[in-house]
Each structure stands twice: as C-alpha cells, then as structure tokens.
Design an enzyme around this catalytic site. Structure first.
Site, short mmCIF file in Angstrom:
data_model
loop_
_atom_site.label_atom_id
_atom_site.label_comp_id
_atom_site.label_asym_id
_atom_site.label_seq_id
_atom_site.Cartn_x
_atom_site.Cartn_y
_atom_site.Cartn_z
N HIS A 129 5.45 -23.74 41.72
CA HIS A 129 5.20 -24.61 40.57
C HIS A 129 6.33 -25.62 40.36
CE1 HIS A 129 2.37 -21.36 38.68
NE2 HIS A 129 1.89 -21.91 39.78
N PHE A 375 3.90 -15.12 41.53
CA PHE A 375 5.13 -15.72 42.06
C PHE A 375 5.29 -17.21 41.78
CE2 PHE A 375 3.49 -12.60 45.33
CZ PHE A 375 4.08 -11.51 44.72
N CYS A 376 4.79 -17.68 40.63
CA CYS A 376 4.87 -19.10 40.29
C CYS A 376 4.32 -19.98 41.40
CB CYS A 376 6.32 -19.51 39.95
SG CYS A 376 6.91 -18.83 38.39
N ALA A 377 3.32 -19.45 42.08
CA ALA A 377 2.60 -20.21 43.11
C ALA A 377 1.13 -19.81 43.01
CB ALA A 377 3.15 -19.90 44.49
#
Length: 453
Positions: A129, A375-377
């Site tokens: 992100h 995982f901020c993805a």
C-alpha cells in the site's frame, strides 16, 4: 529436505548481532523460551552496531544547521555525512538528491507531491500500500498481477505504449515482494519505462536489507526505503534520485529549514524563497539520530559483505521452503513460481487452519513471532488466495465484506540477524501444529486471535 539435513549443511557465517537476541518470552504452556523474531519484513531488529553508534553520539546531541556551538556543528556534520554515506551505499549518481524522510510511505508520498502536472502513473496491483496508494491525485493506471517476470515487463510495455507520449509518466515498482519475497525484474522494467519516455521509482523497502541496491546499475530514477527494514530504529527513511522534479515542486512541508529567505510583501503577506537542495523537503528539525542510524546500518552491511550475507540467507530460505514442502497441508504463496529468486520473506496458508489462529499458536506455544493477515498488500493477497476456501467465524478470522470469503495468510520473514535455530524451530513448530493441533484454547479479542485465559 528435513530441518536436520539443512542444519548439517549450514555455512560457517554467523548472524549479525541484533538487539533482542537474548530476550525470553513466556509460553502459555509454562516456562520461557528465547524469542524467535521472524517478522523482519515488518520491522527488522536494530543491529547492535547501530545501537552502539547511536549511544556513542547521544552525549553530543545538538541542533542541526542552525547552531554556532560545537555540538551543533558536530551534529550538522554527522547529519550531512550520513547523507553521503547512504548515497554511496545506494551508488547514486553525482547529481542525485537524497532526502531523509520518515519511511518508505513518507518517501513515496513526497514524490507523489512532486509529480509534474498531468503526470500519468503506472503501478502494479501487487504493490504494498505504501507504493500503491500515494498516487490518488494523479492519473493512475493499475496493472494486473503478472505471473512471470517476463509478463510483468510485457504488461508494462503495453500500458506505456498506449499512453500519451508527450506527457510525463512515472512507473512505481517493488524490488522484492513483501508477500512472496520474489524479486522483480527491476532493470528490465526500468529499460521499458525509459524506452517509452517514462521515469521509474523503486520501492526498495524489502530489497535493500537483503541485496546490494545500485541506482546506477538498476538505472532507476528514484529509490525509496525505510530505516526500520534496514536494521535501524523506527522513524527514518530515504528518497534518493533525480533532483529536477524535487527542485521544481513545492516543499513537501512548509517551514524552517526548507526556506532560504522569507520577507514581508507590500500587500501584508510573506514571500518565500525555497532551498533547491534536499533541505527543500526536510522542513523542521531533522531526525539526526534516524539518519545516522541508517548510515550506520549501511556501513555494517557493506563491511559484512553482500556475497556472504546473501549466501547465508539463501541457505535459510532453502531450509524453510524444503521443510514446509514436506507438510502437505501447507501451501506457499507465489506469483512467479518455485524457481523464482527471492529474499527471506515467505507467506503461506495451512489447510484446516485460520491463519490468525495458527500465528497465535506459534507465538503463545513456541515463542515464535510471525505476521498474519493481508500484509498491507490487499489486492495481491486477495489475488493469491482468491480460490482458496477459508473457514469463517474461526478464532481470529477477519471480518469479510458481504459476498466475500474471509482471507488471510501467515508470513515468516528473516534476514542477517536470524540464527539458524530460529528457522529450525519454526519449521518444527509448523509440523507439530499441523500434526497435533494447538495445545491451548484461543478466542478472538479486538479482531485478534489470543490465548483464552
């Protein structure tokens, strides 16, 4: 290959000393164990060398750029020498600028603020992100997840061929995935970008702690990374690269340090002349300790030798992947396949387990710290898990939007400070949990799976 076999072929190279290597944590089953920190992809522990360097400087702490006193002059020299050290570490070009920021996220938001008017941005949906989201105010083209490095280059080339050839363009790409650990074809993507008149910024947050990164060899226009991924404390980051867009942009923050001259205008307002150097985007009192920490880590990794560090990490990766491959219930996530080169970041799911429950059991029963979630993805993990069923309502299962399945995964990550014993214990713990189940009862608390007491 079993863990015992992996141990018998280990290299003589020892891990670099890091803070926390002697920390013990309690187990819900009783007793204590040495903590196995296997969440390097989120934040790597600080090197002992870095901590010692900061402690040695601390008594000489002084204001930067604005003081005539001895400590101020010393701190200013320390700060600017840190800039030179990091630029050398990244093999920057002579006319590049290196700006100290707070993090990778901060660096890429700074660059987003510096984009020329009507700039078009190209970014793969596979990005973290930090590099996926800063471009909201630009014309953004989000590219589908490729399944091979060659497909990544071809996808970018097609997208760039269809763009307005006369306007500015920027490609943003990761060096190593924070989900799969796979290396991206950065040099080839840079060549494709430049062939179509675009520039490229490299998100090196997961690459720079594991491999030497050369701005010149990769031919990228900018590189961004965080100190806390590079064995330095939190709160510092770097954006390094071409100076022209940064000099032309309004300061990222307005304030002291960014301004060269401020005067009152006849109409009652103020006129400002901004610096053209890196100071233009470093308003306020700078994070001297953060900059010095990054420089110290750069020196430590360079002195340890990249060939040695990479060889040892590859041995750890091979041991973990071989151990997980022996457990049929474990599925390792990958975009590019088993043979893709990668760093020490591995994500997986376990059949019959919610990933949050599994990660909680690793921590509470084995003293092993990993990461679970998306995982901020989010787009990437959803792509990788899209066809995999997940049991909803289990301990720690994240809430799903209407019509969606509950998706999450487990990530283990390691690096230069990881002892062999930690990865061996991890593989053995995964094997035991899959075979025998958790020995404790868990419940959901504030969205997290925690031991029931």
């Amino acid at each position: 290959m079993s863990v015992s076999t992996a141990a018998s072929t280990r290299t003589v190279c020892a891990p670099l000393p890091v803070l926390g290597r002697d920390v013990t944590v309690p187990l819900v089953t009783g007793g204590e164990v040495g903590y196995a920190a296997l969440d390097y992809a989120a934040s790597a522990p600080a090197l002992q060398r870095v901590w010692d360097d900061v402690a040695a400087y601390a008594p000489y702490y002084g204001s930067v750029h604005r003081g005539a006193g001895y400590l101020s002059q010393l701190s200013t020299d320390l700060f600017e020498n840190a800039r030179k050290t990091v630029a050398e570490f990244l093999d920057c070009r002579p006319d590049d600028q290196l700006v100290f920021t707070r993090s990778t996220t901060d660096s890429l938001n700074l660059l987003a603020r510096a984009l020329p008017a009507d700039c078009q941005v190209f970014v793969f949906e596979t990005e973290h992100h930090a590099s996926l989201l800063p471009w909201q105010d630009a014309r953004v083209s989000y590219l589908d997840a490729p399944r091979t490095p060659r497909q990544a280059v071809a996808t970018l080339e097609r997208a760039l061929a269809d763009r307005d050839p006369h306007g500015p363009a920027l490609v943003c790409v990761t060096g190593a995935s924070n989900v799969t650990g796979e290396l991206w074809p950065v040099r080839e993507l840079a060549a494709a970008a430049h062939a179509h008149g675009a520039r490229i910024v490299l998100d090196a947050a997961q690459l720079v702690p594991h491999h030497r990164v050369s701005v010149r060899d990769l031919d990228v226009d900018w590189v961004a990374f965080s100190g806390h991924k590079l064995y330095a404390p939190f709160g510092s980051g770097v954006l390094a690269g071409r100076a022209d867009w940064l000099r032309a942009a309004e300061p990222y923050l307005a304030g002291g340090g960014a301004s060269r001259k401020v005067t009152r205008r006849e109409d009652g307002g103020v006129a400002v002349e901004w610096h053209e150097s890196a100071a233009r985007h470093e308003a306020g009192s700078p994070n001297v300790i953060g900059a010095y920490s990054i420089a110290s880590a750069c020196k430590a990794l360079t002195e340890a030798g990249w060939d040695t560090l990479v060889a040892r990490e590859q041995q750890l990766i091979a041991g973990v992947r071989a151990g997980l491959a022996e457990i049929p219930e474990v599925k390792v996530l990958s975009l590019f396949g088993d043979d893709a080169p990668r760093v020490g970041v591995i994500s997986f799911v376990v059949e019959g387990w919610n990933s949050s429950h599994f990660a909680a059991a690793l921590s509470a029963e084995y003293g092993i710290g990993v990461r679970d979630g998306l995982f901020c993805a989010h787009p990437l993990v959803r792509t990788l898990l899209g066809s995999d069923p997940q049991t909803q309502g289990e301990c720690g299962a994240p809430e799903a939007a209407p019509g969606e399945k509950s998706l999450n995964a487990i990530r283990v990550s390691f690096g230069a400070g990881t002892p062999d014993e930690h990865v061996e214990r991890f593989v053995n713990a995964v094997r035991e949990l899959v075979a025998d189940g958790a020995r404790w009862t868990y419940r959901t608390e504030n969205g997290r799976c925690v031991p029931a007491v």
